[in-house]
Design an enzyme around this catalytic site. Structure first.
Site, mmCIF file in Angstrom:
data_model
loop_
_atom_site.group_PDB
_atom_site.id
_atom_site.type_symbol
_atom_site.label_atom_id
_atom_site.label_comp_id
_atom_site.label_asym_id
_atom_site.label_seq_id
_atom_site.Cartn_x
_atom_site.Cartn_y
_atom_site.Cartn_z
ATOM 1 N N HIS A 161 -118.227 25.709 -76.620
ATOM 2 C CA HIS A 161 -117.290 25.018 -77.683
ATOM 3 C C HIS A 161 -117.828 23.862 -78.480
ATOM 4 C CE1 HIS A 161 -115.662 22.821 -74.286
ATOM 5 N NE2 HIS A 161 -115.861 21.786 -75.079
ATOM 6 N N ASP A 175 -117.167 30.358 -71.846
ATOM 7 C CA ASP A 175 -117.281 29.057 -72.692
ATOM 8 C C ASP A 175 -118.612 28.422 -72.329
ATOM 9 O OD1 ASP A 175 -116.828 27.014 -74.490
ATOM 10 O OD2 ASP A 175 -115.697 25.897 -72.972
ATOM 11 N N GLY A 229 -116.581 14.195 -74.513
ATOM 12 C CA GLY A 229 -117.805 14.015 -74.692
ATOM 13 C C GLY A 229 -118.792 14.487 -73.455
ATOM 14 N N ASN A 230 -117.980 14.511 -72.516
ATOM 15 C CA ASN A 230 -118.310 15.008 -70.819
ATOM 16 C C ASN A 230 -118.649 16.563 -71.017
ATOM 17 O OD1 ASN A 230 -116.964 12.366 -69.004
ATOM 18 N ND2 ASN A 230 -119.056 13.379 -68.573
ATOM 19 N N SER A 231 -118.228 17.445 -72.009
ATOM 20 C CA SER A 231 -118.256 18.843 -72.145
ATOM 21 C C SER A 231 -119.943 19.372 -71.904
ATOM 22 C CB SER A 231 -117.748 19.369 -73.317
ATOM 23 O OG SER A 231 -116.398 19.521 -73.139
#
Length: 503
Positions: free
Chosen positions: A127, A171, A242-244
Site C-alpha cells: 500500500h 500487502d 509513516g512506519n509502514s
C-alpha cells in the site's frame, strides 16, 4: 476517523497531511522488566552508604548493560531501514452506489522499507507504493549525539527505486535500487517470536527518519479476521503513520516482522500495532525477486474457519477447524473428490487447526507436486491428492498501469490498450480487442459514463475500439449532447453503457 467509530485497521504509510504526535518512550519500563528478570533482589549485595548511598543495590550495572545493548542494537539495525518517498496515483475512498470500484487520486506518500540484500533489494508494504509513478529511497544517515552531528537534508543519499513486484493479499512489495554494499538485515524466519519478547520498531513515523521505539510482542500469531487466513505479529511498540514497511526487530537484530498497520480510534499509536511475520515476508520476498509476483496455489475451493455455532447448525462432528464451504464445478478440488462440508485436518502431512495454518500450508506447498488433503467426512477420514493450479490476479496490477498518459479526462477514467500480455492474463475474454479501464479519477466526473475498473470497452456507437489513441480521436469528434453508447465487457458479460456527451 469519527470519534464514535469502532477500532479499525489503519495502514501506517504517512500522507502529506502531518499531525504532530507525542512519542512515548518505554526504555525505562523495559529496562526495569529486564532488571527484574536478571536480578534476584534477595541475593543482591548491599554496599556501604559511603559507596552507593543508603541501601542501594548493585543493580545499576545490569541497567547499564541493558542500555548499552539497546544502543548497540540501534546502531546495527538503523542503517538498513530506509525512508520511502512516493509520488503517484493511489485509490481513494469511493462513494455512491458503485463504492467497490477503484477511484484514483494523485498523492504523495511517505513510508519505510527494509534492505534485505546488500545489492539493493528493499521490502516494504504494497500500500506504500501502490500507483507509484516515482519512488525514491532515502538511506539512513549516521546517527549523532549532538546538534553538530546532524546531517543536512541536502546531504542525504537518495536513490531512485523501481517496483520488482507486489502482492496485495499479503500487502508486501519488493523494490530495487542501483547500489551495492548496502547494510542489510536478516529475516528471522526460523526464529519464532514469543509473547513478552522485547522488540524495537524502526522506521519513519510522521516522516521522522530513523525513529526507534520499543515494546514487546503482544501476540506471536494474531488472526484478526476468522474468515481470512492472514496472521500478524502484534506489538505494543509505538507505531504511527509513516512506519509502514519498517522493521520490527528482536534483540539480536533479526527482523521478526514488517510493520504494517495499527488499530486506533485517535489516528495514532494506542499500543495495537501489527507486523507481517518474517516467515511470510521470506516466502513472498523469494517469489517476488524470482518471478515478479507470488506463486499462489489455488484448488478452486473455499475454506472457512469453523465456529461452535456453525458446527451446531450444520451438525458437524467437531466445533473447530477448517470447513470446505464451496467448490468450483470441474475445478481441481472437485475433480479430486473433495466435498462441501469436508473438514480439513491435515495438509501435506501437517496438522491443521485453523484457517491460518491452512493458508500457511498452501504457501509452503511445492509447485510441482499434488496437494495432499486429509479430511474428515462425517466420521470417516479421507485422503485426497489435488492437482493445484497457480493463481495470479492480473486485476491486482491494474492500478500499477496508471500514469498521466492513460487518463481520458472527458470520461474521468484511466485506460490502457488491450495488448497481448493482458490478453494472456485474461483468458476468458469474450472479444480480443478493446481498451481496459484500470481506474477512475477522483478529480473528474466519471459518474455519467458509469465505467468501472476492469471494464473493457469494445465499441463506441457500434464502431470497434482498437486502441486508446483511436478512442481519444473518436471522443474528440463527439458533439455536445450527442448520444454515446459503449459496448463493454464486465465480469465476463457484454452490456451497453449509454449517456449523453457533456462538456
Amino acid at each position: 476517523m469519527n470519534a464514535t467509530a469502532s477500532q479499525s485497521g489503519v495502514p501506517v504509510a504517512m500522507r502529506w497531511s502531518l499531525h504532530f504526535l507525542t512519542f512515548g518512550i518505554l526504555i525505562f519500563l523495559a529496562a526495569g522488566m529486564c532488571l527484574a528478570q536478571q536480578t534476584n533482589p534477595s541475593k543482591a549485595r548491599v554496599t556501604p552508604e559511603s559507596d552507593h548511598g543508603p541501601g542501594e543495590l548493585l543493580s545499576s550495572d545490569a541497567l547499564r548493560q541493558f542500555n548499552s545493548s539497546l544502543i548497540a542494537l540501534a546502531r546495527k539495525v538503523s542503517p538498513a531501514v530506509v525512508q520511502i518517498m512516493v509520488t503517484g496515483y493511489a485509490p481513494a475512498q469511493a462513494t455512491g452506489r458503485n463504492n467497490n470500484t477503484a477511484v484514483i487520486t494523485r498523492e504523495h506518500v511517505l513510508g519505510s522499507g527494509v534492505i534485505l540484500a546488500s545489492d539493493g533489494y528493499i521490502v516494504t508494504n504494497a500500500h506504500v507504493v501502490e500507483g507509484a509513478q516515482r519512488i525514491q529511497v532515502a538511506l539512513a544517515e549516521r546517527g549523532g549525539t549532538s546538534p553538530f552531528d546532524i546531517s543536512p537534508v541536502g546531504r542525504r543519499r537518495v536513490l531512485e527505486a523501481r517496483v520488482v513486484g507486489s502482492d496485495k493479499e499479503t500487502d508486501l512489495a519488493l523494490l530495487k535500487v542501483d547500489a551495492q554494499n548496502l547494510n542489510a538485515l536478516p529475516l528471522g524466519a526460523t526464529r519464532p517470536a514469543y509473547p513478552g519478547e522485547v522488540v524495537l520498531a524502526v522506521g519513519s513515523p510522521e516522516g521522522l527518519q530513523n525513529s526507534i521505539t520499543m515494546g514487546v510482542v503482544s501476540s506471536a500469531w494474531r488472526q484478526l479476521d476468522s474468515d481470512q487466513g492472514m496472521v500478524y505479529v502484534q506489538t505494543d511498540a509505538p507505531i504511527n503513520p509513516g512506519n509502514s514497511g519498517g522493521a520490527l526487530v528482536d534483540l539480536d537484530g533479526y527482523v521478526v516482522g514488517l510493520n504494517t498497520f495499527i488499530l486506533t480510534e485517535g489516528g495514532g499509536s494506542e499500543g495495537l500495532g501489527f507486523a507481517i511475520p518474517a516467515r511470510i515476508v521470506q516466502i513472498v520476498y523469494a517469489d517476488l525477486r524470482k518471478y515478479g509476483h507470488v506463486h499462489r496455489l489455488q484448488i478452486q475451493a473455499n475454506a472457512q474457519e469453523i465456529t461452535p455455532t456453525m458446527a451446531e447448525g450444520l451438525g458437524l462432528s467437531q466445533d473447530w477447524g477448517v470447513l470446505i464451504s464451496d467448490l468450483v464445478p470441474a475445478g481441481p478440488a472437485d475433480k479430486a473428490g473433495l466435498q462441501v462440508q469436508d473438514i480439513v485436518y491435515a495438509v501435506d502431512g501437517r496438522e491443521i487447526a485453523g484457517l491460518p495454518g491452512f493458508t500457511a500450508a498452501m504457501y509452503l506447498h511445492s509447485q510441482d507436486t499434488p496437494l495432499k488433503l486429509d479430511v474428515l467426512r462425517g466420521t470417516q477420514k479421507v485422503s485426497l491428492l489435488i492437482g493445484a493450479q497457480q493463481q495470479h490476479d492480473v486485476e491486482d496490477d491494474f492500478v500499477n498501469l496508471v500514469d498521466g498518459h492513460s487518463l481520458l479526462d472527458r470520461l474521468g477514467v484511466y485506460v490502457v490498450d488491450l495488448n497481448d500480455k493482458l490478453r494472456a492474463a485474461l483468458p476468458d475474454l469474450r472479444r480480443p480487442s478493446g481498451v481496459i479501464v484500470v481506474a477512475q479519477s477522483s478529480e473528474l466526473n466519471s459518474a455519467i459514463s458509469g465505467l468501472r475498473a476492469g471494464d473493457i470497452m469494445h465499441t463506441l456507437n457500434q464502431i470497434p475500439i482498437d486502441s486508446v489513441t483511436q478512442l481519444r480521436a473518436m471522443l474528440r469528434d463527439l458533439r455536445l449532447g450527442q448520444a454515446v453508447v459503449l459496448q463493454i465487457e464486465r465480469a465476463g458479460k457484454l452490456q451497453y453503457v449509454a449517456f449523453e456527451w457533456g462538456e
